[in-house]
Scaffold this motif. Sequence first.
Motif, mmCIF file in Angstrom:
data_model
loop_
_atom_site.group_PDB
_atom_site.id
_atom_site.type_symbol
_atom_site.label_atom_id
_atom_site.label_comp_id
_atom_site.label_asym_id
_atom_site.label_seq_id
_atom_site.Cartn_x
_atom_site.Cartn_y
_atom_site.Cartn_z
ATOM 1 N N ARG A 1 -9.866 1.887 -1.451
ATOM 2 C CA ARG A 1 -8.778 0.941 -1.191
ATOM 3 C C ARG A 1 -7.583 1.200 -2.097
ATOM 4 N NH1 ARG A 1 -12.932 -2.937 -1.797
ATOM 5 N NH2 ARG A 1 -14.066 -3.106 0.168
ATOM 6 N N LEU A 2 -7.863 1.414 -3.368
ATOM 7 C CA LEU A 2 -6.762 1.643 -4.305
ATOM 8 C C LEU A 2 -6.004 2.925 -3.960
ATOM 9 C CD1 LEU A 2 -8.472 0.505 -7.616
ATOM 10 C CD2 LEU A 2 -6.431 -0.502 -6.567
ATOM 11 N N GLY B 1 -3.779 2.319 -1.115
ATOM 12 C CA GLY B 1 -2.626 1.567 -1.574
ATOM 13 C C GLY B 1 -1.620 2.467 -2.265
ATOM 14 N N VAL B 2 -2.085 3.326 -3.131
ATOM 15 C CA VAL B 2 -1.191 4.249 -3.839
ATOM 16 C C VAL B 2 -0.529 5.197 -2.831
ATOM 17 C CG1 VAL B 2 -1.134 6.229 -5.392
ATOM 18 C CG2 VAL B 2 -2.340 4.157 -6.064
ATOM 19 N N ALA C 1 2.239 3.463 -1.260
ATOM 20 C CA ALA C 1 3.353 3.316 -2.194
ATOM 21 C C ALA C 1 4.116 4.630 -2.327
ATOM 22 C CB ALA C 1 2.825 2.857 -3.559
ATOM 23 N N TYR D 1 2.515 7.604 -9.821
ATOM 24 C CA TYR D 1 1.626 6.526 -9.387
ATOM 25 C C TYR D 1 0.166 6.898 -9.610
ATOM 26 C CZ TYR D 1 5.805 4.685 -7.047
ATOM 27 O OH TYR D 1 7.050 4.206 -6.763
#
Lengths: 191, 191
Positions: free
Chosen positions: B156-157, B160-161, B164, B176
Amino acid sequence: MPSLNPEKLRADSARVRELMLSVARERLRAGDTDLPMNAIAKQAGVGVGTAYRHFETHQVLLEALAAGSFAALVSEARAAERDTDPAAGFARIMRAGLRLMLADPALAAVLSRPSFTCDETIALGAELFEAFGAVLERARAAGAVRPGITGDDLRRLMCGVQHAVRTGGDDASERYLGVLLDGLQNRAGSR
Amino acid sequence: MPSLNPEKLRADSARVRELMLSVARERLRAGDTDLPMNAIAKQAGVGVGTAYRHFETHQVLLEALAAGSFAALVSEARAAERDTDPAAGFARIMRAGLRLMLADPALAAVLSRPSFTCDETIALGAELFEAFGAVLERARAAGAVRPGITGDDLRRLMCGVQHAVRTGGDDASERYLGVLLDGLQNRAGSR
DNA sequence: ATTCTAAAAGGATAACTCATCCGTTATGCT
DNA sequence: AGCATAACGGATGAGTTATCCTTTTAGAAT
């Protein structure tokens, strides 16, 4: 044909506006992120034309829905700016941003693509930019945030984390935010 | 009416399949994330029915598009598993995952919502799960990754990155990912 | 209270996309 | 060559978006 001005509305118009907003909020809460105008209009018992009259585009509707949360976020930023401890102030606004985005999908949507169309939102965005920039600058000066990270970077990263938390469980929020905040610290000389 | 089996296809069918995939890839590269079946069919010069015959749903098309990148990611995970340094192996697979997702939007889409429908993808997913789990476990045992973070958290992270970075500039990737990797480290006693 | 006007409501509808169904066509096996 | 069937193609119904224009209504003026 611009959207109706929320100030100085005729009584019936104001009623319809509020009704539509509450219907849209209800649908958002139910997990419908599409917010189809036609469906909202029908559910609110108004004509489609009326719906588009009030909210010219989807984006306008979203911004209207997010206005309250957005204002709350600006308040938090102003409060964080006045925090005695720069690092604590920074953590505070980050935490508040995540909490507010999680609570209001409209705010998350608006912040994830900052091409604001409503004057009100544009003004809030400018306020947020200014207050958040000050918080970040202060934290950076105190050595609490690594250099090279801009306010826009943080907006993007927060939106990413928000997305991750949304699909993770309830407890994901603290873990993911913790990872992000730790990662943002200035690592020079910390080990 | 399931999608056609990529093995044992009639000659014309195989030609159409490849043609559709290349058209879809082209559209993805051009920034169209919607991949409308009708448009792809038209651009490939086949009927709409034919398009749906080959790829029953959107998800099936996405998984077919991502298959190559997905396999490459699994290879990277296997290689990371064999890395001498647990921490370096972990960083390696994270870096590879981000790079592959950025290069192939289909992979990013598939990994962001792990409800796989094709047998091939399901198999790749299982392989990745196993290999990545081993890499993470080894890194955690070496004290290089904080406890409490699961493989799914990392998926998930990373998504997300990836999101971004996609809206940030070209140089956002390193910044990031650096923030994320630093944040994931075991902070116990590091300050 | 009545009249008047501008604001607002309402909904038919054109334009567009998705996905299915079924008649037509082409492949490759015998 | 003939045939069974796998695959093709596109007409089409269902659903959505957004516009246009007619009808209704609020509220100001008298």
